[in-house]
Design a protein around this motif. Structure first.
Motif, mmCIF file in Angstrom:
data_model
loop_
_atom_site.group_PDB
_atom_site.id
_atom_site.type_symbol
_atom_site.label_atom_id
_atom_site.label_comp_id
_atom_site.label_asym_id
_atom_site.label_seq_id
_atom_site.Cartn_x
_atom_site.Cartn_y
_atom_site.Cartn_z
ATOM 1 N N PRO A 149 0.806 -1.229 0.000
ATOM 2 C CA PRO A 149 0.000 0.000 0.000
ATOM 3 C C PRO A 149 0.838 1.279 0.000
ATOM 4 C CG PRO A 149 -0.790 -1.530 1.669
ATOM 5 C CD PRO A 149 0.488 -2.087 1.142
ATOM 6 N N ASN A 150 0.210 2.357 -0.488
ATOM 7 C CA ASN A 150 0.791 3.704 -0.498
ATOM 8 C C ASN A 150 2.093 3.797 -1.273
ATOM 9 O OD1 ASN A 150 -1.346 4.697 1.134
ATOM 10 N ND2 ASN A 150 -0.336 3.754 2.894
ATOM 11 N N VAL A 151 2.176 3.083 -2.396
ATOM 12 C CA VAL A 151 3.353 3.114 -3.255
ATOM 13 C C VAL A 151 2.962 3.747 -4.587
ATOM 14 C CG1 VAL A 151 4.970 1.678 -4.555
ATOM 15 C CG2 VAL A 151 4.450 1.112 -2.202
ATOM 16 N N CYS A 152 3.848 4.589 -5.114
ATOM 17 C CA CYS A 152 3.638 5.217 -6.414
ATOM 18 C C CYS A 152 4.722 4.698 -7.363
ATOM 19 C CB CYS A 152 3.709 6.738 -6.298
ATOM 20 S SG CYS A 152 3.411 7.569 -7.859
ATOM 21 N N ILE A 153 4.301 4.089 -8.458
ATOM 22 C CA ILE A 153 5.227 3.564 -9.461
ATOM 23 C C ILE A 153 5.112 4.459 -10.691
ATOM 24 C CG2 ILE A 153 5.745 1.607 -10.956
ATOM 25 C CD1 ILE A 153 4.677 -0.223 -8.768
ATOM 26 N N GLY A 154 6.232 4.979 -11.155
ATOM 27 C CA GLY A 154 6.247 5.917 -12.280
ATOM 28 C C GLY A 154 5.954 5.268 -13.618
ATOM 29 N N ASN A 155 6.107 6.044 -14.676
ATOM 30 C CA ASN A 155 5.877 5.574 -16.044
ATOM 31 C C ASN A 155 7.077 4.790 -16.554
ATOM 32 O OD1 ASN A 155 3.360 6.935 -16.231
ATOM 33 N ND2 ASN A 155 4.450 8.842 -16.657
ATOM 34 N N ASN A 156 6.831 3.850 -17.471
ATOM 35 C CA ASN A 156 7.882 3.064 -18.136
ATOM 36 C C ASN A 156 8.756 2.301 -17.159
ATOM 37 O OD1 ASN A 156 7.076 4.227 -20.695
ATOM 38 N ND2 ASN A 156 8.116 6.072 -19.996
ATOM 39 N N VAL A 157 8.158 1.740 -16.120
ATOM 40 C CA VAL A 157 8.889 0.997 -15.090
ATOM 41 C C VAL A 157 8.747 -0.490 -15.346
ATOM 42 C CG1 VAL A 157 8.949 0.459 -12.618
ATOM 43 C CG2 VAL A 157 8.681 2.813 -13.370
ATOM 44 N N ALA A 212 10.335 -10.247 -11.578
ATOM 45 C CA ALA A 212 9.579 -11.338 -10.975
ATOM 46 C C ALA A 212 9.890 -11.445 -9.480
ATOM 47 C CB ALA A 212 9.913 -12.655 -11.669
ATOM 48 N N ASN A 213 8.846 -11.673 -8.699
ATOM 49 C CA ASN A 213 8.919 -11.874 -7.253
ATOM 50 C C ASN A 213 9.449 -10.677 -6.474
ATOM 51 O OD1 ASN A 213 7.816 -14.513 -7.268
ATOM 52 N ND2 ASN A 213 9.775 -15.259 -8.037
ATOM 53 N N CYS A 214 9.457 -9.495 -7.056
ATOM 54 C CA CYS A 214 9.854 -8.294 -6.327
ATOM 55 C C CYS A 214 8.771 -7.899 -5.330
ATOM 56 C CB CYS A 214 10.060 -7.113 -7.279
ATOM 57 S SG CYS A 214 11.629 -7.129 -8.099
ATOM 58 N N VAL A 215 9.198 -7.373 -4.199
ATOM 59 C CA VAL A 215 8.285 -6.800 -3.222
ATOM 60 C C VAL A 215 8.575 -5.307 -3.204
ATOM 61 C CG1 VAL A 215 7.525 -6.789 -0.834
ATOM 62 C CG2 VAL A 215 8.286 -8.923 -1.882
ATOM 63 N N VAL A 216 7.649 -4.508 -3.745
ATOM 64 C CA VAL A 216 7.845 -3.067 -3.860
ATOM 65 C C VAL A 216 7.268 -2.401 -2.617
ATOM 66 C CG1 VAL A 216 7.369 -1.020 -5.242
ATOM 67 C CG2 VAL A 216 7.733 -3.218 -6.364
ATOM 68 N N VAL A 217 8.144 -1.755 -1.824
ATOM 69 C CA VAL A 217 7.723 -1.124 -0.570
ATOM 70 C C VAL A 217 7.903 0.384 -0.578
ATOM 71 C CG1 VAL A 217 8.143 -3.197 0.801
ATOM 72 C CG2 VAL A 217 9.978 -1.542 0.493
ATOM 73 N N GLU A 218 8.551 0.927 -1.612
ATOM 74 C CA GLU A 218 8.740 2.375 -1.684
ATOM 75 C C GLU A 218 8.519 2.847 -3.114
ATOM 76 O OE1 GLU A 218 13.554 2.715 -2.019
ATOM 77 O OE2 GLU A 218 12.706 2.357 -0.039
ATOM 78 N N ASP A 219 8.335 4.154 -3.265
ATOM 79 C CA ASP A 219 8.059 4.742 -4.573
ATOM 80 C C ASP A 219 9.180 4.456 -5.564
ATOM 81 O OD1 ASP A 219 5.822 5.718 -3.345
ATOM 82 O OD2 ASP A 219 6.457 7.812 -3.356
ATOM 83 N N ILE A 220 8.790 4.308 -6.847
ATOM 84 C CA ILE A 220 9.748 4.036 -7.916
ATOM 85 C C ILE A 220 9.645 5.163 -8.944
ATOM 86 C CG2 ILE A 220 10.429 2.420 -9.713
ATOM 87 C CD1 ILE A 220 9.047 0.222 -8.098
ATOM 88 N N PRO A 221 10.760 5.801 -9.299
ATOM 89 C CA PRO A 221 10.718 6.906 -10.281
ATOM 90 C C PRO A 221 10.475 6.387 -11.696
ATOM 91 C CG PRO A 221 12.974 6.439 -9.672
ATOM 92 C CD PRO A 221 12.112 5.566 -8.800
ATOM 93 N N ASP A 222 10.203 7.310 -12.611
ATOM 94 C CA ASP A 222 9.993 6.965 -14.023
ATOM 95 C C ASP A 222 11.219 6.271 -14.602
ATOM 96 O OD1 ASP A 222 7.559 8.214 -13.852
ATOM 97 O OD2 ASP A 222 8.145 9.997 -14.991
#
Length: 169
Positions: free
Chosen positions: A127-135, A139-149
């Protein structure tokens, strides 16, 4: 005489019977159910919701479909392996041209995913994660923080946090 093909209309109908999933039909009905401004008869919306939930149950998935509280998709996503085990929570905003592989989980609440994103098999978006464009999320990643474009995210190296025989605390 042309050979049989799953690209033709009859082939797509037969394939949808075999797979229990018709991509166009599913996403058109989902758009009617999740759009609060849609003036479609409530009984028809409920029938569409029944169809969507039945399809979801068959494939062990959920696209956050609910009357007025579902996940928002800019365009219907590309699902290379069908909806096998994909979970998308409520109140999630997902951009256009997204590719979602099997067993992906997107938690509900505050998740925003940009355009042209690829989510690899088994990826988990918290929850509360922002994933940018063209990201690209591996496989099997756990995304816990925002990811830039324009970023590529892969699983970090596992760390040992407790060795056998050690006490916690």
């Amino acid at each position: 005489m042309n050979p049989f093909s799953f690209q033709h209309k009859l082939g797509r109908i037969i394939l949808s019977w075999i797979q229990h999933y018709n991509h166009e039909k599913y996403w058109k009905r989902r758009a009617v159910v999740t759009n609060p401004q849609d003036k479609t008869n409530l009984l028809l919306k409920l029938y569409y919701l029944y169809y969507i939930k039945k399809t979801d149950a068959y494939h062990n998935c959920s696209f956050g479909t609910n009357l007025n509280a579902g996940a928002f998709f800019g365009t219907s996503p590309h699902l290379p392996h069908g909806p096998n085990g994909i979970i998308v929570g409520h109140d999630v905003c997902i951009g256009e041209n997204i590719i979602i592989y099997q067993q992906v989980t997107i938690s509900q609440g505050g998740v925003v995913i940009g355009h042209n994103v690829i989510l690899g098999a088994g990826a988990k978006i918290l929850p509360n994660v922002c994933i940018g464009n063209n990201v690209k999320v591996g496989a099997n990643c756990v995304v816990v923080e925002d990811i830039p474009d324009n970023a590529t995210v892969v699983l970090p190296k596992p760390r040992i946090i407790l060795k056998q025989g050690q006490q916690c605390g």
